[in-house]
Design a protein around this motif. Structure first.
Motif, PDB file in Angstrom:
ATOM      1  N   LEU A 122       0.827  -1.204   0.000  1.00 51.78           N
ATOM      2  CA  LEU A 122       0.000   0.000   0.000  1.00 51.78           C
ATOM      3  C   LEU A 122       0.865   1.259   0.000  1.00 51.78           C
ATOM      4  O   LEU A 122       0.624   2.194  -0.761  1.00 51.78           O
ATOM      5  N   ARG A 123       1.907   1.273   0.866  1.00 51.88           N
ATOM      6  CA  ARG A 123       2.850   2.403   0.876  1.00 51.88           C
ATOM      7  C   ARG A 123       3.424   2.636  -0.517  1.00 51.88           C
ATOM      8  O   ARG A 123       3.484   3.746  -1.009  1.00 51.88           O
ATOM      9  N   LEU A 127       2.293   5.939  -2.362  1.00 51.79           N
ATOM     10  CA  LEU A 127       3.325   6.979  -2.365  1.00 51.79           C
ATOM     11  C   LEU A 127       4.139   6.992  -3.643  1.00 51.79           C
ATOM     12  O   LEU A 127       4.243   8.000  -4.318  1.00 51.79           O
ATOM     13  N   ASP A 144       8.363  14.521  -0.650  1.00 54.26           N
ATOM     14  CA  ASP A 144       8.091  13.306   0.125  1.00 54.26           C
ATOM     15  C   ASP A 144       7.211  13.600   1.342  1.00 54.26           C
ATOM     16  O   ASP A 144       6.296  12.842   1.655  1.00 54.26           O
ATOM     17  N   ARG A 145       7.525  14.702   2.012  1.00 49.67           N
ATOM     18  CA  ARG A 145       6.740  15.076   3.179  1.00 49.67           C
ATOM     19  C   ARG A 145       5.318  15.445   2.755  1.00 49.67           C
ATOM     20  O   ARG A 145       4.340  15.062   3.390  1.00 49.67           O
ATOM     21  N   ALA A 148       3.326  12.339   1.976  1.00 49.96           N
ATOM     22  CA  ALA A 148       2.903  11.625   3.187  1.00 49.96           C
ATOM     23  C   ALA A 148       1.704  12.317   3.834  1.00 49.96           C
ATOM     24  O   ALA A 148       0.786  11.661   4.342  1.00 49.96           O
ATOM     25  N   LEU A 149       1.712  13.653   3.817  1.00 50.89           N
ATOM     26  CA  LEU A 149       0.568  14.388   4.371  1.00 50.89           C
ATOM     27  C   LEU A 149      -0.695  14.121   3.558  1.00 50.89           C
ATOM     28  O   LEU A 149      -1.776  13.906   4.109  1.00 50.89           O
ATOM     29  N   ALA A 151      -1.285  11.447   1.896  1.00 54.02           N
ATOM     30  CA  ALA A 151      -1.677  10.072   2.217  1.00 54.02           C
ATOM     31  C   ALA A 151      -2.459  10.029   3.527  1.00 54.02           C
ATOM     32  O   ALA A 151      -3.451   9.303   3.648  1.00 54.02           O
ATOM     33  N   SER A 152      -2.022  10.818   4.520  1.00 57.61           N
ATOM     34  CA  SER A 152      -2.696  10.755   5.822  1.00 57.61           C
ATOM     35  C   SER A 152      -4.165  11.170   5.704  1.00 57.61           C
ATOM     36  O   SER A 152      -5.045  10.548   6.293  1.00 57.61           O
ATOM     37  N   GLN A 153      -4.453  12.203   4.904  1.00 53.78           N
ATOM     38  CA  GLN A 153      -5.853  12.624   4.785  1.00 53.78           C
ATOM     39  C   GLN A 153      -6.650  11.661   3.894  1.00 53.78           C
ATOM     40  O   GLN A 153      -7.812  11.380   4.165  1.00 53.78           O
ATOM     41  N   ILE A 155      -6.076   8.389   3.358  1.00 54.60           N
ATOM     42  CA  ILE A 155      -6.305   7.133   4.066  1.00 54.60           C
ATOM     43  C   ILE A 155      -7.375   7.342   5.143  1.00 54.60           C
ATOM     44  O   ILE A 155      -8.255   6.509   5.337  1.00 54.60           O
ATOM     45  N   GLY A 156      -7.304   8.484   5.815  1.00 56.54           N
ATOM     46  CA  GLY A 156      -8.335   8.800   6.804  1.00 56.54           C
ATOM     47  C   GLY A 156      -9.719   8.888   6.180  1.00 56.54           C
ATOM     48  O   GLY A 156     -10.708   8.428   6.755  1.00 56.54           O
ATOM     49  N   TYR A 188      -1.476  20.948   1.753  1.00 58.46           N
ATOM     50  CA  TYR A 188      -0.390  19.981   1.958  1.00 58.46           C
ATOM     51  C   TYR A 188       0.524  19.929   0.738  1.00 58.46           C
ATOM     52  O   TYR A 188       1.723  19.669   0.843  1.00 58.46           O
TER      53      TYR A 188
END
Lengths: 193, 193
Positions: A122-123, A127, A144-145, A148-149, A151-153, A155-156, A188
Motif C-alpha cells: 500500500l505504501r 506513495l 516526500d513530506r 505523506a501528508l 496520504a494521511s488525509q 487514508i483517513g 499539503y
C-alpha cells in the motif's frame, strides 16, 4: 480456444479469485485461509495452490487494482495546479465509489492494517506510484513530506467513509467532500507547511 | 489480602489480558483465538472463559484505554479557541506516543477495520465522547460534520504514523506535525466548510 487453455481452468481460477477477494476484504489477511477460500469457491484446496502457489500469491492476485496508477496521476495532473487538491479527492472517490463493494481497495486497506507485506504494498502503490509523482509535478519543495501528508488525509477519508462508515462522511456526495478536503490537500501540496 | 482475592487470580488474569492485548494488536480480532491467548499466557483455555466469559468479553477488556475521554476533552478545551486544532493534534500524539507499542489504541484501530463491533466502539469513543463535545464547545455550526472531518484526519494520522509507518510522518516530532495538521483541524472545526 486458440490460447490452448481449457475453458474450465479460467472459470475455476475466477471462482477462487472471487472467493479470495471476498475473504480478504471482509475478514482480512490473517483470518482468510486457503482452505476457506477453496470451500467458498467450491473447489478442492489443491486447486488454489495449483493456480496461485501460496496464500501470498493469492493475496497478490486478489489485490490487483481495477485502475492503472499512471492513468490516475495523469487524470489528476490534467488541470490547473490551483485545484489539484480537489481533483485528487474527486478521483480518489470516483475510483472507490465506482468499484462494487470497494473490493480490492478495501482488501488492501484491511490487509495493510494487519499484515506488513500488505502495508508495504500500500505504501508503495500510494506513495511511489501516485502521490510522490503528483507532489513532484506540483513543483513544491519537500515532495516526500507533502506526499505523506496527502496520504494521511486520503487514508483517513477511506477509513472513515468505507470502513467505519462514519456519518455524515459515509453518505456525503463527492461534490460535498471534494471542496472541503480538497482545500486540505491543496495546502499539503502547494502551501507553506 | 484484605480484598479476599487470592493473589494467583489477579496474576493469571493480568497474564491473559496481556496476551490478549498483544494478540488483538498484532493480529487483529478475527485471527486471535481464546486458545492462542491461553497458550501465550501459559494457562488452560478454560481460565480465559472463567475470567472474561467470551472472546468479545476479552476484546472489551483488552480495549480498555489508558486514558479518560472526559479528561482529554478538558485538556483540549483548556486554551485559546484559535489554537484548538494544534492542541488536538498534540494531545492525540501524546496519548499514542506515551503508550508502549500503542497497545490498546492499535488493537482498537486494527479491530475496527475488521470487526463491526469494534468499529462501533471506535466511532462511539472518538465521536461521541471526544470530538463532538469538542466541536460543540468550539461553538461552530454543524458540529457532527465537523467532528467527522476531524476524525478523518486523526484516523489518517494514526494509520500512517503507527500502522503503515509511513515516513516522514512516522518519525516526525509532535512539534513538526502539530502546526501542519493542527491548521487542518482548526479549519474543519471553526473555518468555513
Amino acid at each position: 480456444m486458440t490460447t490452448g487453455r481449457r475453458p474450465g481452468d479460467s472459470g475455476t481460477r475466477d471462482a477462487i479469485l472471487a472467493a479470495a477477494k471476498e475473504g480478504f476484504a471482509t475478514q482480512g489477511y490473517a483470518a482468510t485461509s486457503l482452505r476457506g477460500v477453496a470451500r467458498t469457491a467450491g473447489v478442492d484446496p489443491s486447486l488454489v495452490t495449483h493456480f496461485f502457489g501460496s496464500k501470498d500469491g493469492l493475496f497478490e492476485a486478489a489485490l490487483a487494482l481495477p485502475v492503472d496508477p499512471a492513468a490516475l496521476v495523469e487524470t489528476v495532473l490534467g488541470g490547473p495546479t490551483g485545484r489539484l487538491g480537489e481533483r485528487i479527492v474527486r478521483t480518489f472517490l470516483l475510483v472507490w465509489d465506482s468499484t462494487p463493494g470497494q473490493g480490492p481497495m478495501l482488501a488492501m486497506l484491511r490487509g495493510a492494517v494487519s499484515h506488513e507485506d500488505s502495508a508495504a504494498k500500500l505504501r508503495d502503490l500510494l506513495l511511489r506510484s501516485i502521490l510522490r509523482p503528483v507532489a513532484h509535478a506540483a513543483g513544491a519543495d519537500d515532495p516526500d513530506r507533502r506526499a505523506a501528508l496527502l496520504a494521511s488525509q486520503l487514508i483517513g477519508l477511506a477509513v472513515t467513509r468505507y470502513v467505519l462508515r462514519l456519518e455524515p462522511i459515509a453518505s456525503a456526495a463527492p461534490d460535498e467532500l471534494a471542496p472541503v478536503m480538497g482545500k486540505t490537500l491543496q495546502r499539503y501540496l502547494t502551501g507553506p507547511l
